[in-house]
Design an enzyme around this catalytic site. Sequence first.
Site, PDB file in Angstrom:
ATOM      1  N   ASP A   1       2.856 -76.378 -29.298  1.00  0.00           N
ATOM      2  CA  ASP A   1       1.513 -75.830 -29.115  1.00  0.00           C
ATOM      3  C   ASP A   1       1.276 -74.798 -30.216  1.00  0.00           C
ATOM      4  OD1 ASP A   1       1.988 -77.244 -26.771  1.00  0.00           O
ATOM      5  OD2 ASP A   1       0.840 -75.840 -25.532  1.00  0.00           O
TER       6      ASP A   1
ATOM      7  N   LYS B   1      -6.309 -77.968 -27.283  1.00  0.00           N
ATOM      8  CA  LYS B   1      -6.047 -77.084 -26.140  1.00  0.00           C
ATOM      9  C   LYS B   1      -7.010 -75.912 -26.207  1.00  0.00           C
ATOM     10  CE  LYS B   1      -2.221 -74.157 -24.480  1.00  0.00           C
ATOM     11  NZ  LYS B   1      -0.787 -73.848 -24.602  1.00  0.00           N
TER      12      LYS B   1
ATOM     13  N   LYS C   1      -6.062 -80.279 -23.272  1.00  0.00           N
ATOM     14  CA  LYS C   1      -5.312 -79.403 -22.372  1.00  0.00           C
ATOM     15  C   LYS C   1      -6.071 -78.104 -22.161  1.00  0.00           C
ATOM     16  CE  LYS C   1      -1.003 -76.736 -22.039  1.00  0.00           C
ATOM     17  NZ  LYS C   1       0.297 -76.434 -22.641  1.00  0.00           N
TER      18      LYS C   1
END
Lengths: 350, 294
Positions: free
Chosen positions: A178, A250, A286
């Site tokens: 991430d 995300k 996400k």
Amino acid sequence: MVYRYARRYAGLVTMSSVVPAYGPDAPGRLAGLADVTASDAALRRFLHGLPGVDAVGLEARAAGLGTRSIKTTAKAYAIDLAISMIDLTTLEGSDTPGKVRALCAKGRRPDPTDPGTPHVAAICVYPDMVAVAREALGEDSGISVASVATAFPAGRVARPVKLADTADAVAAGADEIDMVIDRGAFLSGRYMEVFEEIRAVKQACVRPGGPEGGTAAHLKVIFENGELSTYDNIRRCSWLAMLAGADFIKTSTGKVAVNATPPNTLLMLEAVRDFRDAVGVQVGVKPAGGIRTSKDAIKYLVMVNETLGDDWLSPDWFRFGASSLLNDLLMQRQKLSTGRYSGPDYVTVD
Amino acid sequence: MKVSEQQSRLSVFKTYKLYVGGKFPRSESGRVYEVTDPKGGRWLANAPLSSRKDARDAVVAARKAVPGWSGATAYNRGQVLYRVAEMLEGRREQFAREVAEAEGLSKSRAAAAVDAAVDRWVWYAGWTDKIAQIAGGANPVAGPFFNLSTPEPTGVVAVLAPQESSLLGLVSVLAPVIATGNAAVVVAAERSPLPALSFGEVLASSDVPAGVVNILSGRTAELAAPLAAHQDVNGLDLTGAAADLAVDLEVSAADTLKRVRRPAPAPEDWTADPGTGRLTAWLETKTVWHPIGV
């Protein structure tokens, strides 16, 4: 809307089928759009050419989708699906190996009293805890190890440090990375810099030689929507990240005041849908931060289903970045199976 | 004011609402039921007909309030409860009217019931910092130890308020629960819930932290079942439950080892001296051993 772009670029790409963003064919599809990423000016022209976001309409749509009533068997399905989509997260300065191991145990078997409970999708930790999580999960758990990298959450370090951070996490056994984008560069209009950085990090996700040589950890790109200020920026950032090769986009780090909200997540879902229509590459989404109740989680699932359809209703394509959400889902699950309301005494203290 | 002007004045009806987590929500279900005068059957108001989800929300609010309220000093709790009595005193006339309507009493008897309720509240407010001396103490043990027992609050207590006494009865069952540091979810008297719902306004304008008292109106049997089965409720006061319902609820509560206070076999006299039984019902005894120094 964006379908206009789909038509404009339709000639450049072969739309025979949709390929996953982390598949071997994705770079080829993206190469079809090489002209928009050829120079800083072209990229800016493209991103600023994206249609503006109708903020009122977006918020009304997100609020409208939040009013669906999901009950009984549909609720049971949604709860199990949501559990299987969780990236169970601990990102604190005070994380210890013991805490990470406890989290891994919980991820494997969220409700020890009910073996039918699905396991979570991934355990999300800081890079130095990847090895601990990897060892605690073992090889056959089916749970990925996700690691934040690139000087999360601020991302305010030099690029070589970010790349080293990423490579380090991958070498330690992370299946997913991430990364945070450089919001400073994005907000001051240096889109190419952000684009190149995402590409460079994606390169750093490739595992070095050995049995898994050549394969790569999946890359999730964190925008930190709360710092992007406008919906237009979120749409531009979504396209920028997807053009650069993000496997997942995300919403946020969970470390600032505004995290995932239904409108900004809906906007990203729409961007992902339009990107697949235009380029034929499927990218995951996400939302992270601020999703604490089963009710919220189910609202997001409704949004995914209504915007993207079944194709995204799997842990491969949609994830929740959350820690306290899991306990609420488990309490709801217990309520459905026993008929009586559960309480915080019956789930773990994290 | 002339007669014609008086007649032209439109009365403003009150929307009675629940009191949950320091707020005044309607029932999540949107339902209401008609509350009538027991004597004439005259319509008094619509009260919220709470659902089991309202009960669940009330328990969540109560649980959230437990650490702060049980952690407050007993002296502080006494001050807060005394403040409630002050607020109640200031609204005696309103409550006298509501109690008269709710129970079909004469004005003077209703006023007496309200005065008794205020006095009862003050009486319990005084107990907050004294109950520990009664229910706890130093135990003589056969060894070189200080052995001290101290009462601690049970946690979240669900209270079925008495059906026949809408304010004095309510105060008599609620005050001991919160005086000892518990948080309460109260199911008001089914046919006369209006004084209880107005009492929520008194609590909100005192210094009682949000969630310490939550007041629901509706069908007692419908609300009591999920509360008795709820895994996050620690005590259950069955005062307002009919005999057969009380048995079912006690069976259900046994699954989660709740403290249960059974209803009295005969109708209770709410004006009588209550004693400390209702205070000690919601206390757990913690005993510590400490070595005696040289």
